[in-house]
Scaffold this motif. Structure first.
Motif, PDB file in Angstrom:
ATOM      1  N   SER A 132      33.413  29.457  38.010  1.00 29.78           N
ATOM      2  CA  SER A 132      33.839  28.791  39.246  1.00 29.78           C
ATOM      3  C   SER A 132      32.647  28.420  40.142  1.00 29.78           C
ATOM      4  CB  SER A 132      34.837  29.645  40.025  1.00 29.78           C
ATOM      5  OG  SER A 132      34.229  30.834  40.455  1.00 29.78           O
ATOM      6  N   GLU A 133      31.532  29.146  39.997  1.00 24.94           N
ATOM      7  CA  GLU A 133      30.336  28.839  40.794  1.00 24.94           C
ATOM      8  C   GLU A 133      29.227  28.227  39.953  1.00 24.94           C
ATOM      9  OE1 GLU A 133      29.078  32.159  43.188  1.00 24.94           O
ATOM     10  OE2 GLU A 133      31.137  32.620  43.796  1.00 24.94           O
ATOM     11  N   ARG A 162      35.931  33.318  34.871  1.00 24.25           N
ATOM     12  CA  ARG A 162      36.085  32.426  36.018  1.00 24.25           C
ATOM     13  C   ARG A 162      35.246  32.885  37.208  1.00 24.25           C
ATOM     14  NH1 ARG A 162      41.620  32.356  36.997  1.00 24.25           N
ATOM     15  NH2 ARG A 162      41.330  34.137  38.339  1.00 24.25           N
ATOM     16  N   SER A 163      35.287  34.200  37.505  1.00 22.31           N
ATOM     17  CA  SER A 163      34.616  34.668  38.722  1.00 22.31           C
ATOM     18  C   SER A 163      33.572  35.760  38.504  1.00 22.31           C
ATOM     19  CB  SER A 163      35.663  35.189  39.709  1.00 22.31           C
ATOM     20  OG  SER A 163      36.283  36.344  39.164  1.00 22.31           O
ATOM     21  N   ARG A 191      37.508  33.685  29.049  1.00 19.84           N
ATOM     22  CA  ARG A 191      38.660  33.139  29.775  1.00 19.84           C
ATOM     23  C   ARG A 191      39.786  32.749  28.812  1.00 19.84           C
ATOM     24  NH1 ARG A 191      36.626  28.197  32.622  1.00 19.84           N
ATOM     25  NH2 ARG A 191      35.600  27.984  30.598  1.00 19.84           N
ATOM     26  N   GLU A 207      42.084  27.969  30.857  1.00 21.22           N
ATOM     27  CA  GLU A 207      40.876  27.882  31.669  1.00 21.22           C
ATOM     28  C   GLU A 207      39.769  27.139  30.928  1.00 21.22           C
ATOM     29  OE1 GLU A 207      40.724  31.842  34.389  1.00 21.22           O
ATOM     30  OE2 GLU A 207      40.797  32.181  32.221  1.00 21.22           O
ATOM     31  N   GLU A 239      39.735  23.394  30.995  1.00 17.69           N
ATOM     32  CA  GLU A 239      39.251  22.757  32.225  1.00 17.69           C
ATOM     33  C   GLU A 239      37.733  22.572  32.216  1.00 17.69           C
ATOM     34  OE1 GLU A 239      40.696  25.248  35.358  1.00 17.69           O
ATOM     35  OE2 GLU A 239      42.791  24.882  34.845  1.00 17.69           O
TER      36      GLU A 239
END
Length: 103
Positions: free
Chosen positions: A95-96, A67-68, A25, A29, A32
């Motif tokens: 993200s998950e 991220r995904s 990322r 990102e 975070e």
């Protein structure tokens, strides 16, 4: 490349003495939060990505996330195209992610 669920990822990393976690990322990102122990290699910075990838130990096993799960799948394919034998993509990405995080 093999896609791994979070459970598969966690189980496999614990048993893998040659595991390297790779976060593909952006800096924003990563700021975070990230998976502890991950090395960042931003896939959007193609030149630096390729330069640093070529310096990595190709005999290690790379557990890659974004991220995904999309960019990490792309990163796995790129790594394999330059001679990396073992890459794993985290399905659903950060993200998950429900495991340990550093924020």
């Amino acid at each position: 490349m093999k896609d791994l669920t979070q459970n598969q990822w966690n189980e496999q990393i614990k048993a893998d003495k040659d595991a390297v976690i790779l976060d593909v990322r952006t800096d924003e990102e990563v700021a975070e939060g990230y998976i502890p122990g991950a090395k960042q290699l931003d896939i959007y910075n193609a030149g630096a990505f390729m330069e640093k990838a070529n310096l990595m130990d190709k005999s290690k096993n790379y557990y890659v996330y974004c991220r995904s799960g999309s960019r990490s799948a792309q990163a796995c394919m790129i790594l394999e195209s330059i001679g990396f034998d073992t890459t794993y993509n985290l399905l659903g990405g950060f993200s998950e992610w429900e495991g340990d995080k550093t924020v």
